[in-house]
Design a protein around this motif. Structure first.
Motif, PDB file in Angstrom:
ATOM      1  N   ASP A 175      -6.398  11.564  11.740  1.00  0.00           N
ATOM      2  CA  ASP A 175      -6.215  12.614  12.577  1.00  0.00           C
ATOM      3  C   ASP A 175      -6.242  14.054  11.680  1.00  0.00           C
ATOM      4  OD1 ASP A 175      -4.130  10.726  14.886  1.00  0.00           O
ATOM      5  OD2 ASP A 175      -6.143  10.569  14.377  1.00  0.00           O
ATOM      6  N   CYS A 176      -5.360  14.036  10.740  1.00  0.00           N
ATOM      7  CA  CYS A 176      -5.238  15.435  10.008  1.00  0.00           C
ATOM      8  C   CYS A 176      -6.569  15.674   9.410  1.00  0.00           C
ATOM      9  CB  CYS A 176      -4.333  15.025   9.053  1.00  0.00           C
ATOM     10  SG  CYS A 176      -2.483  14.507   9.561  1.00  0.00           S
ATOM     11  N   SER A 206      -9.606  15.135  10.777  1.00  0.00           N
ATOM     12  CA  SER A 206     -10.391  15.851  11.921  1.00  0.00           C
ATOM     13  C   SER A 206      -9.836  17.016  12.590  1.00  0.00           C
ATOM     14  CB  SER A 206     -10.293  14.505  12.978  1.00  0.00           C
ATOM     15  OG  SER A 206     -10.775  13.448  12.719  1.00  0.00           O
ATOM     16  N   THR A 207      -8.590  17.177  12.292  1.00  0.00           N
ATOM     17  CA  THR A 207      -7.840  18.554  13.009  1.00  0.00           C
ATOM     18  C   THR A 207      -8.114  19.650  12.109  1.00  0.00           C
ATOM     19  OG1 THR A 207      -5.884  17.945  12.273  1.00  0.00           O
ATOM     20  CG2 THR A 207      -6.236  17.239  14.614  1.00  0.00           C
ATOM     21  N   GLY A 208      -8.484  19.262  10.809  1.00  0.00           N
ATOM     22  CA  GLY A 208      -8.307  20.360   9.797  1.00  0.00           C
ATOM     23  C   GLY A 208      -7.429  20.641   8.878  1.00  0.00           C
ATOM     24  N   ASP A 209      -6.359  19.690   9.347  1.00  0.00           N
ATOM     25  CA  ASP A 209      -4.871  19.990   8.295  1.00  0.00           C
ATOM     26  C   ASP A 209      -5.169  19.446   7.095  1.00  0.00           C
ATOM     27  OD1 ASP A 209      -3.429  20.984  10.462  1.00  0.00           O
ATOM     28  OD2 ASP A 209      -3.109  18.994  11.383  1.00  0.00           O
ATOM     29  N   LEU A 210      -6.063  18.499   6.842  1.00  0.00           N
ATOM     30  CA  LEU A 210      -6.715  18.041   5.510  1.00  0.00           C
ATOM     31  C   LEU A 210      -8.299  18.363   5.428  1.00  0.00           C
ATOM     32  CD1 LEU A 210      -4.984  14.469   5.312  1.00  0.00           C
ATOM     33  CD2 LEU A 210      -4.224  16.597   3.997  1.00  0.00           C
ATOM     34  N   VAL A 263      -6.423  10.017  -0.916  1.00  0.00           N
ATOM     35  CA  VAL A 263      -5.580   9.732   0.091  1.00  0.00           C
ATOM     36  C   VAL A 263      -4.132   9.889  -0.234  1.00  0.00           C
ATOM     37  CG1 VAL A 263      -4.923   8.013   1.672  1.00  0.00           C
ATOM     38  CG2 VAL A 263      -7.304   8.050   1.012  1.00  0.00           C
ATOM     39  N   LYS A 264      -3.777   9.412  -1.724  1.00  0.00           N
ATOM     40  CA  LYS A 264      -2.280   9.495  -1.754  1.00  0.00           C
ATOM     41  C   LYS A 264      -1.535  10.864  -1.584  1.00  0.00           C
ATOM     42  CE  LYS A 264       0.589   5.958  -4.317  1.00  0.00           C
ATOM     43  NZ  LYS A 264       0.473   5.060  -5.286  1.00  0.00           N
ATOM     44  N   PRO A 265      -2.095  11.640  -2.464  1.00  0.00           N
ATOM     45  CA  PRO A 265      -1.536  13.207  -2.449  1.00  0.00           C
ATOM     46  C   PRO A 265      -1.661  13.550  -1.034  1.00  0.00           C
ATOM     47  CG  PRO A 265      -3.521  13.350  -3.452  1.00  0.00           C
ATOM     48  CD  PRO A 265      -3.364  11.947  -3.331  1.00  0.00           C
ATOM     49  N   ALA A 266      -2.535  13.452  -0.098  1.00  0.00           N
ATOM     50  CA  ALA A 266      -2.965  13.821   1.044  1.00  0.00           C
ATOM     51  C   ALA A 266      -1.998  13.117   1.996  1.00  0.00           C
ATOM     52  CB  ALA A 266      -4.380  13.717   1.609  1.00  0.00           C
ATOM     53  N   LYS A 293       3.594  13.668   4.815  1.00  0.00           N
ATOM     54  CA  LYS A 293       4.831  13.085   5.008  1.00  0.00           C
ATOM     55  C   LYS A 293       4.291  11.637   5.747  1.00  0.00           C
ATOM     56  CE  LYS A 293       7.608  17.238   4.817  1.00  0.00           C
ATOM     57  NZ  LYS A 293       8.830  18.023   5.846  1.00  0.00           N
ATOM     58  N   MET A 294       3.362  11.204   5.213  1.00  0.00           N
ATOM     59  CA  MET A 294       3.105   9.769   5.739  1.00  0.00           C
ATOM     60  C   MET A 294       3.034   8.936   4.711  1.00  0.00           C
ATOM     61  SD  MET A 294      -0.075  10.842   8.240  1.00  0.00           S
ATOM     62  CE  MET A 294      -0.054  11.960   9.620  1.00  0.00           C
ATOM     63  N   LYS A 295       3.216   7.685   4.983  1.00  0.00           N
ATOM     64  CA  LYS A 295       3.417   6.308   3.802  1.00  0.00           C
ATOM     65  C   LYS A 295       1.790   5.850   4.044  1.00  0.00           C
ATOM     66  CE  LYS A 295       8.192   5.280   4.349  1.00  0.00           C
ATOM     67  NZ  LYS A 295       9.150   4.252   4.718  1.00  0.00           N
TER      68      LYS A 295
END
Length: 691
Positions: A562-563, A565-569, A595-598, A603-605
């Motif tokens: 989601d992040c 697609s929304t441009g947060d990543l 993926v891991k640093p993102a 703040k996701m596991k």
């Protein structure tokens, strides 16, 4: 579970389990011959309209009926087909009454005396509410069924083949779902291990049956199921017939199943294709056999080509159409089949009477043209499968849709006028091919097959004839036909009946038509993602979330995809593509290699064990107007190729259960498989692909 299924042969064949007129003893014997010839090994006797199989299950067979069943069981053995006798006591049995159990045993003992050694108890299509006596004796409906099934199974000496059909026989019937169904869990825990369970897949008539779905139900049932496949069943709609190939069941299923039985069309003779193609499928294995280059290009099963299996079946079926010595057959064979005159034939002409020869200017003698493989291919295309029309049928619908939408060009002097008339001519030729196919079928020597097909081919000929006249009218080539709807149409000029009237009054009418929005010809382009595309990607993502969400998007947990697609990543370099049509951007595919640093940033596991095999995250969205899966497949293939060139060995995606469109897309690709990932909500499905 696994060891048991490995020691017994794979059950493959036919279940006569439809509602309607049962097949005759002669037809069943013919079925056994075909099964033996094609390599199938099982016949399940379960016709719903055999009263003593279902409604009057307590009644013993009469001497005459017993004689027929003995002959049938003997014929099955002669052709090396396992005859399984099924009984359906669920309509009115009282599970807690010992007399009822005794009646059931007595009936099956009688059939055992006929020579039958394999049995089945069916509890499908019955009410789930127990009577007061059963409620007092059993804690649940499942416990009641298990108790009587185990007792009967042991009474019969625990036969090698004993099938049980549950009341919840598909995923759609399970409450709340397969993995949490208390009914299925009771079956898995309490049914004796030698009893096999019948299962129709995700639905009663399943479009797809995936490996993942079978793994799930096998885990709950603690045994591999036998698929009762309704893909060719037509007892629910008298206007449908299914002559397409067995498909949308990957051959990877074969080692995970106890067997597959097809419950096909009610009409016996049109089932040639359904049974023949199932036999071809059963011979394929997920890790053996000839690799099918043709199908690999389509992203389909590498071991089984539905189209190739269909061609093999139709080629064999054509020979059946040409058999002359059938009851009710024509007096003479067509010219291309006519043998030398016999004494019997010569008696049909008066002695001394010369064969009629038309004179100059008179009509020539009518000659029936022979039926061809192309005719049967067209027939199959017109009556294909429940969820899919054949290629020719799809083309005809597309052309009719285009001709109607562009009818203004038919009489105007524009650049499109010539194209319109050219496509109208092609449509007319396709309609004519249907008429010619009808004529050749009508004159085929084997009348038994024709009579099973006749209502269907008359119906399609009528419908295509009206469409043909409509196109001619649009082009100004004919006057309105009497067949076309007007203020006072003939009853044969429209599809009617009370059922049709009710459907037209309902708001949902047409929402399941296979072709309610015929795909238009469209040109798609794929290009690399650039920062300026961020706003459009966000718009597409939000639009698709609104369409799929049953609750407000804000209430749903965010995912890493989601992040993205929304441009947060930001997608990783060379890991972004967008799809455009003539309107604008209509889809995107993005990848994230880090993926891991993102995940830490958001703040996701993320599961380390998954990242070891599938280090890259990909996400893709398409607007509903993209009806053709080919450009989406090309876009994702290009993205995965770019990821692979960067050295990655695997990629995964996150999907919500409500996104059935994308779930089906990834499942049909074949390379993406469901993988477990801890820490995600229950409605999230993770699929991974090794590159």
């Amino acid at each position: 579970m696994t060891s048991q299924s490995e020691t017994r042969r794979f059950v493959s064949g036919v279940v006569e389990g439809f509602y309607g007129r049962p097949w005759t003893m002669e037809q069943r014997t013919e079925l056994f011959k075909r099964e033996q010839k094609w390599g199938l090994n099982t016949y399940l006797y379960a016709p719903k309209d055999d009263y003593k199989h279902r409604m009057y299950w307590r009644d013993l067979y009469s001497a005459e009926e017993a004689e027929q069943l003995i002959a049938l069981i003997s014929a099955a053995k002669e052709h090396e087909v396992e005859f399984i006798y099924a009984i359906s006591p669920g309509l009115d049995i009282t599970f807690s009454n010992p007399k009822e159990v005794a009646a059931l045993k007595r009936k099956l003992d009688q059939v055992r005396e006929f020579g039958c050694r394999s049995f089945s108890l069916l509890f499908d299509d019955i009410e789930t509410e127990m009577c007061p006596a059963d409620k007092q004796a059993f804690s649940s409906f499942a416990h009641a069924q298990v108790a009587i099934t185990n007792e009967v199974y042991q009474h019969l000496g625990e036969p090698e083949t004993f099938l049980f059909c549950p009341t919840d026989y598909c995923a759609a019937f399970c409450t709340p779902n397969v993995s949490q169904s208390s009914y299925l869990h009771t079956l898995g825990e309490k049914l004796l291990p030698g009893i096999d369970v019948l299962w129709t897949g995700p639905k009663v008539v399943s479009h797809f049956i995936s490996v993942e779905s079978i793994d799930e139900v096998s885990s709950v049932l603690k045994r591999a199921p036998v698929i009762w496949d309704n893909i060719h069943a037509n007892d629910y709609d008298p206007q449908r017939l299914f002559l397409g190939p067995y498909k949308e069941r990957p051959t990877e299923l074969i080692p995970k199943l106890r067997g597959v039985l097809t419950n096909p069309n009610c009409e016996f003779y049109p089932n040639f294709v359904a049974i023949h193609t199932l036999a071809t499928w059963c011979k394929a294995t997920a890790d053996g056999g000839e690799r099918d280059v043709e199908m690999s290009d389509e992203g389909q099963d590498l071991c089984y080509s539905p189209q190739r299996a269909l061609t093999l079946a139709l080629t064999d079926w054509l020979q059946d159409f040409l058999i002359l010595d059938q009851p009710g057959g024509p007096r003479h064979a067509p010219a291309h089949l006519k043998k030398e005159s016999s004494n019997e034939e010569s008696m049909q002409t008066a002695v001394g009477e010369a064969t009629y020869v038309p004179g100059p200017g008179e009509n020539p003698l009518y000659t029936a043209e022979p039926l061809t493989l192309q005719d049967l291919t067209l027939l199959s295309d017109l009556f294909y499968l429940p969820y899919e029309h054949g290629p020719t049928a799809r083309t005809m619908l597309q052309e009719l849709d285009w001709l109607q939408n562009n009818s203004w060009a038919a009489t105007a002097e524009t650049d499109k006028t010539a194209e319109w008339h050219s496509r109208a001519q092609q449509f007319d030729e396709m309609c004519d091919a249907v008429v010619q196919m009808f004529n050749r079928l009508s004159n085929a020597p084997n009348r038994n097959i024709l009579y099973d097909l006749y209502n269907y081919i008359c119906d399609i000929k009528s419908g295509i004839g009206m469409a043909r006249e409509h196109v001619k009218k649009l082009g100004g080539l004919s006057q309105p036909s009497a067949q076309l709807l007007n203020d006072d149409p003939e009853p044969w000029g429209f599809r009617g009946g009370l059922s049709g009237e009710f459907q037209r009054m309902l708001p949902c009418h047409g929402n399941r038509d296979l072709f309610r929005h015929p795909p238009k010809t469209a040109v798609y382009s794929i290009r690399p993602y650039c920062p300026e595309d961020k706003t459009e990607v966000q718009r597409i993502f939000k639009e698709m979330q609104r369409e799929k969400s049953e609750v407000p998007t804000i209430a749903k947990p965010h995912l890493i995809s989601d992040c993205l697609s929304t441009g947060d990543l930001i997608p990783s370099p060379q890991c972004g593509l967008v799809l455009e049509d003539e309107v604008g951007m209509c889809g995107f595919a993005l990848g994230l290699t880090n993926v891991k640093p993102a995940a830490a940033k958001m703040k996701m596991k993320v599961c380390d064990s998954v990242l070891r095999d599938f280090p890259v995250l990909v996400t893709m969205q398409l607007l509903p107007r993209v009806t053709d899966p080919a450009p989406a497949k090309r876009m994702l293939t290009s993205l995965l190729s770019s990821i692979r060139s960067c050295g990655s060995q695997g990629a995964y995606c996150e999907l919500r259960e409500c996104d059935r469109r994308m779930l089906d897309f990834y499942a049909k690709l074949g390379s993406f498989k469901t993988i477990p990932m801890a820490g995600l909500p229950d409605d999230i499905i993770v699929m991974g692909s090794r590159l």
